[in-house]
Design a protein around this motif. Structure first.
Motif, PDB file in Angstrom:
ATOM      1  N   ASN A 240     109.784  27.656 -47.085  1.00 24.66           N
ATOM      2  CA  ASN A 240     108.542  28.178 -46.488  1.00 24.66           C
ATOM      3  C   ASN A 240     108.129  29.532 -47.047  1.00 24.66           C
ATOM      4  O   ASN A 240     106.999  29.973 -46.831  1.00 24.66           O
ATOM      5  CB  ASN A 240     108.693  28.277 -44.963  1.00 24.66           C
ATOM      6  N   SER A 271     104.376  14.242 -46.167  1.00 18.23           N
ATOM      7  CA  SER A 271     102.974  14.246 -45.720  1.00 18.23           C
ATOM      8  C   SER A 271     102.297  15.561 -46.066  1.00 18.23           C
ATOM      9  O   SER A 271     101.135  15.588 -46.499  1.00 18.23           O
ATOM     10  CB  SER A 271     102.909  13.995 -44.206  1.00 18.23           C
ATOM     11  N   GLN A 272     103.028  16.668 -45.885  1.00 13.26           N
ATOM     12  CA  GLN A 272     102.493  17.992 -46.239  1.00 13.26           C
ATOM     13  C   GLN A 272     102.229  18.063 -47.748  1.00 13.26           C
ATOM     14  O   GLN A 272     101.233  18.638 -48.192  1.00 13.26           O
ATOM     15  CB  GLN A 272     103.485  19.081 -45.825  1.00 13.26           C
ATOM     16  N   GLU A 276      98.616  18.847 -49.637  1.00 11.55           N
ATOM     17  CA  GLU A 276      98.426  19.936 -50.594  1.00 11.55           C
ATOM     18  C   GLU A 276      98.159  19.413 -52.010  1.00 11.55           C
ATOM     19  O   GLU A 276      98.188  20.175 -52.973  1.00 11.55           O
ATOM     20  CB  GLU A 276      99.637  20.863 -50.581  1.00 11.55           C
TER      21      GLU A 276
END
Length: 550
Positions: A240, A271-272, A276
């Motif tokens: 992160n 999914s993220q 992106e």
């Protein structure tokens, strides 16, 4: 065989003429065969052509041509060209003629201070697994630069000498050579393979102190490091805090979550990734399918396998089919797993057949198990054990005995379980039934006490897992000395109550140890984290993070 014969002849010549230098034009290497005799009008080959010939010899193991080329190198005055000497050493190593390679290095009057040549030689030797030989060259060097150290540290990791890699790294820090990004990439990989949380923190802190710029390689390596050290939350924090513009960073996070059995989190990261607009690659889907496999998410696994082909036009490779076979096999869909193997567009490899064999053992399907065994061309001890344990669990003792006889006939020995723990930055290793540790007496005393307490809580040893048809008492004794139990007992002996326990193991943890550690985590009110060959298990309050699905 021809190479060994010629090498043997060369060795005998050396015994008869020990004083003759190997690089001398008067040595046997000048005229090892009649084919070397050239007419005065012959064109003199340049050193680049000879280098190309030696590289070809290395990959084809053509010792005779390499031998002749060596003579030409001497004859035409190229005996001091670093690239040629490096190629010669590497080629002899590839041809299994280490005596000549050793002699060549010993009799080079200049290699000790020729930095470029020595670095190239170390790198070449490490590639063919000649670790001790490379180390010998390293120790004789008068000067070393960052490339030298990187070659040694990276070579240690490549040859699975992880603790030695850390020792070389510490030695490098005490020298006047500063580590760079390549150094840290190798060290991080070594720490990850070792599962050393203590060293992980030290190395990461050192990177920050030395202001090493994080690129996608180092970022991916750090995520992988903390994941494999059982620090998945720290891995998430690293993920992160860094840029996500390279697919390898996403892959490291997905794979890290997969080995911790956090399939839903891995799917969330995927999914993220899509949101992106980062395109997944084939490695991404291996991670996702592995995550689904560890948690029994069969339908999700099928969906991602289809998505990979249909939406991203990524054709499944052996690894993807292997992950699907593993997914179906773990879920008990053994026949469907076998059907997928038969429908594959390529020949299944040994890993796929072993995944099917493991599923056959877990779900007691000896017929398909024997099919898998027949397809495995080179059986190792684990294959025999899976098949034999399957028969033992069905009480087919004659069949189990037949497997044992096969093991004896083929000279196969059972791989001993090996576990290790880290205390105060020191790695302590244990083997199954080990009594070599200096504190063995105290360790077994603690272990016996723990076993008594778990039995009072209703724990029953899984004696059906023991290979032999022997008494229950003998089987139980075999189970009680598994390496992870010894390692855990040692940590309990040396740490205070409430301390988190971390154990690493070279094999897949067995059902008996798994059940035992669940009960123990509740009895001791401790978190026990076990990293086996397949994944992580976090035992806490009588439960495991795998939910008994592994």
């Amino acid at each position: 065989m021809e190479a060994k014969r010629l090498c043997s002849q060369a060795g005998r010549w050396r015994q008869m003429h020990p004083a003759a230098p190997i690089l001398s034009a008067n040595s046997y290497l000048v005229h090892p065969t009649n084919s070397l005799n050239s007419s005065p009008s012959s064109t003199i080959p340049d050193h680049q052509k000879l280098n190309c010939i030696l590289e070809a010899c290395k990959f084809s193991s053509d010792f005779r041509t390499a031998f002749q080329s060596h003579a030409k190198i001497i004859k035409f005055g190229y005996g001091t060209y670093p690239s040629l000497i490096t190629s010669l050493v590497s080629t002899y190593a590839h041809c299994d003629c280490l005596d000549l390679a050793h002699q060549l290095l010993d009799e080079m009057p200049y290699w000790g201070f020729d930095l470029i040549t020595a670095n190239l030689i170390i790198a070449s030797l490490m590639k063919v697994g000649e670790f001790d030989f490379a180390k010998r060259v390293f120790r004789k060097m008068l000067r070393r630069d960052v490339v030298t150290w990187n070659s040694m540290i990276g070579g240690c990791v490549r040859n699975e000498r992880f603790e030695e890699a850390l020792r070389f790294f510490r030695e490098m820090l005490n020298s006047n050579v500063e580590p760079d990004g390549f150094t840290f990439a190798s060290v991080i990989n070594g720490c990850a393979r070792l599962g050393s949380s203590h060293h992980a923190e030290l190395v990461h802190g050192l990177m920050i102190e030395k202001k090493i710029q994080l690129n996608f390689i180092l970022s991916s390596a750090l995520i992988d490091l903390y994941s494999k050290c059982g620090r998945i939350n720290t891995a998430k924090k690293v993920f992160n805090s860094i840029q996500h513009d390279d697919v390898s960073v996403w892959n490291s996070m997905i794979n890290g979550l997969a080995i911790h059995g956090l399939a839903l989190d891995a799917i969330g990261v995927f999914s993220q990734m899509e949101m992106e607009s980062v395109s997944p690659d084939s490695i991404t889907f291996i991670g996702i399918l592995t995550a689904c496999s560890h948690c029994g998410l069969v339908e999700q696994g099928r969906r991602y396998f289809d998505l990979m082909r249909r939406h991203y036009s990524i054709q499944p490779q052996l690894e993807h089919y292997g992950a699907m076979v593993d997914l179906l096999g773990r879920a008990g869909l053994v026949e469907e797993a076998y059907a997928m193997i038969k429908a594959m567009p390529m020949e299944p490899d040994i890993v796929i057949w072993r995944a099917l064999l493991s599923a056959c053992r877990n779900f007691k399907n000896p017929e398909l198990g024997e099919v898998a065994i027949a397809k495995i061309s080179h059986l190792n001890s684990g294959d025999y054990i899976l098949l034999s344990n399957m028969y033992c669990s069905l009480e087919k003792w004659d069949s189990a005995e037949r497997v044992r006889e096969m093991m004896k006939r083929d000279g196969v020995r059972k791989n001993r379980g090996r576990s290790w723990v880290e205390l105060g930055g020191v790695i302590h290793q244990f083997k199954a039934g080990d009594r070599s540790h200096p504190e063995t007496g105290a360790i077994y005393k603690v272990l016996e006490g723990l076993i008594r307490r778990t039995k009072l809580e209703g724990f029953m040893p899984a004696t059906d897992l023991v290979l032999m048809d022997v008494s229950d008492e003998e089987r139980e004794e075999n189970l009680n000395s598994h390496s992870e139990k010894l390692a855990l007992a040692y940590v309990i002996l040396k740490t205070s109550p409430g301390t988190e326990i971390r154990v690493s193991k070279n094999l897949r943890t067995c059902h008996d140890c798994h059940c035992w550690m669940k009960i123990l985590s509740r009895l001791l009110s401790r978190v026990i984290i076990v990293r086996d060959r397949i994944r992580f298990h976090q035992f806490e309050g009588g439960l495991c993070s795998c939910r008994d699905y592994w």
